[in-house]
Design a protein around this motif. Structure first.
Motif, PDB file in Angstrom:
ATOM      1  N   THR A   1       0.801  -1.117   0.087  1.00  0.00           N
ATOM      2  CA  THR A   1      -0.067  -0.135  -0.198  1.00  0.00           C
ATOM      3  C   THR A   1       0.909   1.259  -0.066  1.00  0.00           C
ATOM      4  OG1 THR A   1      -1.819  -1.206   1.178  1.00  0.00           O
ATOM      5  CG2 THR A   1      -1.728   1.207   1.322  1.00  0.00           C
TER       6      THR A   1
ATOM      7  N   MET B   1      -7.142  -1.665   4.386  1.00  0.00           N
ATOM      8  CA  MET B   1      -6.703  -1.655   3.072  1.00  0.00           C
ATOM      9  C   MET B   1      -5.463  -3.073   2.963  1.00  0.00           C
ATOM     10  SD  MET B   1      -6.119   2.062   2.031  1.00  0.00           S
ATOM     11  CE  MET B   1      -5.130   2.181   0.428  1.00  0.00           C
TER      12      MET B   1
ATOM     13  N   LYS C   1      -7.972  -6.231   3.389  1.00  0.00           N
ATOM     14  CA  LYS C   1      -9.197  -6.276   2.706  1.00  0.00           C
ATOM     15  C   LYS C   1      -9.584  -7.554   2.190  1.00  0.00           C
ATOM     16  CE  LYS C   1      -7.366  -4.964  -1.583  1.00  0.00           C
ATOM     17  NZ  LYS C   1      -7.158  -3.837  -2.761  1.00  0.00           N
TER      18      LYS C   1
ATOM     19  N   LYS D   1      -0.819  -1.103  -7.243  1.00  0.00           N
ATOM     20  CA  LYS D   1      -0.780  -0.748  -5.632  1.00  0.00           C
ATOM     21  C   LYS D   1      -1.901  -0.191  -5.008  1.00  0.00           C
ATOM     22  CE  LYS D   1       4.040  -1.671  -4.955  1.00  0.00           C
ATOM     23  NZ  LYS D   1       4.105  -3.083  -4.630  1.00  0.00           N
ATOM     24  N   ASP D   2      -2.568  -0.454  -3.977  1.00  0.00           N
ATOM     25  CA  ASP D   2      -3.704   0.253  -3.230  1.00  0.00           C
ATOM     26  C   ASP D   2      -3.153   1.650  -2.746  1.00  0.00           C
ATOM     27  OD1 ASP D   2      -5.544  -1.513  -3.527  1.00  0.00           O
ATOM     28  OD2 ASP D   2      -4.897  -2.552  -1.688  1.00  0.00           O
ATOM     29  N   ARG D   3      -3.928   2.918  -3.097  1.00  0.00           N
ATOM     30  CA  ARG D   3      -3.295   4.233  -2.642  1.00  0.00           C
ATOM     31  C   ARG D   3      -4.229   4.833  -1.686  1.00  0.00           C
ATOM     32  NH1 ARG D   3      -2.727   6.244  -8.584  1.00  0.00           N
ATOM     33  NH2 ARG D   3      -2.923   4.224  -9.326  1.00  0.00           N
TER      34      ARG D   3
END
Length: 335
Positions: free
Chosen positions: A243, A329, A332, A276-278
Motif C-alpha cells: 500500500t 487496506m 481487505k 498498488k492500493d493508494r
C-alpha cells in the motif's frame, strides 16, 4: 543507526573453491608389490552462499567486503580416501535483498525469507582417483582427474525494504514527523528538504496487539525517475510495499498537481507500482479552518476521485482513523 550506516547497495567479486585433485596412488604393502590403483577422489570446492537473516536491516556489514572466497577442496589420498570438501563461505543479507549479475544487471535471486539460502557460485567438483579408471585392459592406471576450477562472478546486492506501507511525498512533506508519532521510530526531523537520506522503518501498533510496518522513503522530486535528487536509488524501496500512502501538506500550492507529479514519477520508474492500493493523507491539516477544509474537500472529491484523509502529526488528529484505513487496506482480502 546513523545515516552513514544505512547501506543498501554493495558490489562484490565472489570466488568458489576449486575441486581437489584425484590421487594416482598405487597400493603398496610388504609382500604386496602390485596392489593396483587405490587413489581416492578429490574433495568438492566450497560454495559461496547468500543467506537471509531477519536480524539484519542493512548491507553495512558488507560495505568493505569486496572479495569473498571459499576454500578449495583437498586432494584425494591413498586407500581410496576422499579429500575433504572445501568450507562453504556464507554471506548473510537482510530480507528483501536482490542479487544481480553485475555484468548483465539481470536479477539472479531475491532473498525474502529468514534462513533462505542460495548458492551464487558453486564449488568445483573434485577429480576422480585412478581406481575409477581400472579396467581389464588397463589394470594399473597411473593417472587421475584434476579438480574442476571454481567459479568467479561479480554480483551486486541491492536491498529493497520490506514494509507493508510506503510513505510517498515531496521533501519536507512531514513524512518523518508522521512516522515518529505513529511508531516508535526516531527519524531525523528538521525543517529543510532531504532531511531523510535513508529509508526509516517503523512498526505501527494497532488494536488487539496487531502490527504493521511502515517505511518513510526519502522525498521524491520531479525527475526522480531519471535520477534527479536522490533519484531511483530509493524508489526501489517502494516496490515491495503493498500500500502506498501519499503525504501532501495542506499548505501545498496545488495538492492535485503534487499528487499527479508523485504518481507520474512512480509510473515512469515502474508501471507495476500503479497496481498498488493508494491513500492520500493531507498533512498539517491543523492549519485549515472549517471553511477552508470544506472547500478543499469539495475540490478533492471533484478532481482526485481517490480516498483521502486529513491528519495532523503535530496536533495528533486523524491518526487513529489513518491507522484504521491502512489496516483495512492491508487486510481487505481477509475481511
Amino acid at each position: 543507526m546513523t545515516e552513514g550506516n544505512f547501506v543498501d547497495y554493495v558490489k562484490m567479486h565472489v570466488f568458489s573453491g576449486k575441486g581437489g585433485k584425484g590421487s594416482a596412488h598405487l597400493h603398496r604393502e610388504k609382500y604386496i608389490t602390485k596392489g593396483g590403483p587405490d587413489g581416492g577422489d578429490g574433495g568438492r570446492g566450497g560454495h559461496v552462499i547468500i543467506k537471509g537473516n531477519k536480524n539484519l536491516w542493512t548491507l553495512f556489514h558488507l560495505k568493505f567486503k569486496r572479495h569473498v572466497k571459499a576454500e578449495h577442496g583437498e586432494n584425494g589420498g591413498k586407500q581410496r580416501s576422499t579429500g575433504a570438501d572445501g568450507s562453504d563461505e556464507y554471506v548473510e543479507v537482510p530480507l528483501g535483498t536482490v542479487i544481480r549479475d553485475s555484468e548483465t544487471n539481470k536479477i539472479i535471486k531475491e532473498i525474502t525469507e529468514d534462513g533462505q539460502e542460495f548458492i551464487v557460485a558453486e564449488g568445483g567438483m573434485g577429480g576422480r582417483g585412478n581406481w575409477h579408471f581400472k579396467s581389464s585392459t588397463n589394470q594399473t592406471p597411473r593417472y587421475a582427474q584434476p579438480g574442476i576450477d571454481g567459479k568467479q562472478i561479480d554480483i551486486t546486492l541491492e536491498l529493497k525494504v520490506l514494509a507493508d506501507v510506503g510513505l510517498v511525498g515531496f521533501p519536507n512533506a512531514g513524512k518523518s514527523t508522521l512516522l515518529s508519532v505513529i511508531t516508535a521510530a526516531k527519524p531525523k526531523i528538521a525543517d529543510y528538504e532531504f532531511t531523510t537520506l535513508k529509508p526509516n522503518l517503523g512498526i505501527v501498533k494497532y488494536r488487539d496487539f496487531k502490527t504493521f510496518v511502515i517505511a518513510d522513503i526519502p522525498g521524491i522530486i520531479e525527475g526522480a525517475a531519471e535520477g534527479k535528487g536522490l533519484g531511483h536509488r530509493f524508489l526501489r524501496h517502494i516496490e515491495r510495499n503493498s500500500t502506498l500512502l501519499f503525504l501532501i501538506p495542506a499548505d501545498a500550492p496545488d495538492i492535485e498537481k503534487q499528487y499527479e507529479i508523485l504518481v507520474d514519477e512512480l509510473r515512469r520508474y515502474n508501471p507495476e507500482l500503479m497496481d498498488k492500493d493508494r491513500l492520500i493523507a493531507i498533512s498539517k491539516s491543523d492549519l485549515l479552518d472549517a471553511e477552508l477544509k470544506e472547500e478543499l474537500e469539495k475540490e478533492l472529491d471533484d478532481n482526485l476521485g481517490l480516498p483521502y484523509i486529513f491528519i495532523s502529526s503535530v496536533a495528533q488528529t486523524g491518526l487513529i482513523e489513518l491507522k484504521d484505513r491502512l489496516w483495512q487496506m492491508l487486510n481487505k482480502e481477509a475481511v
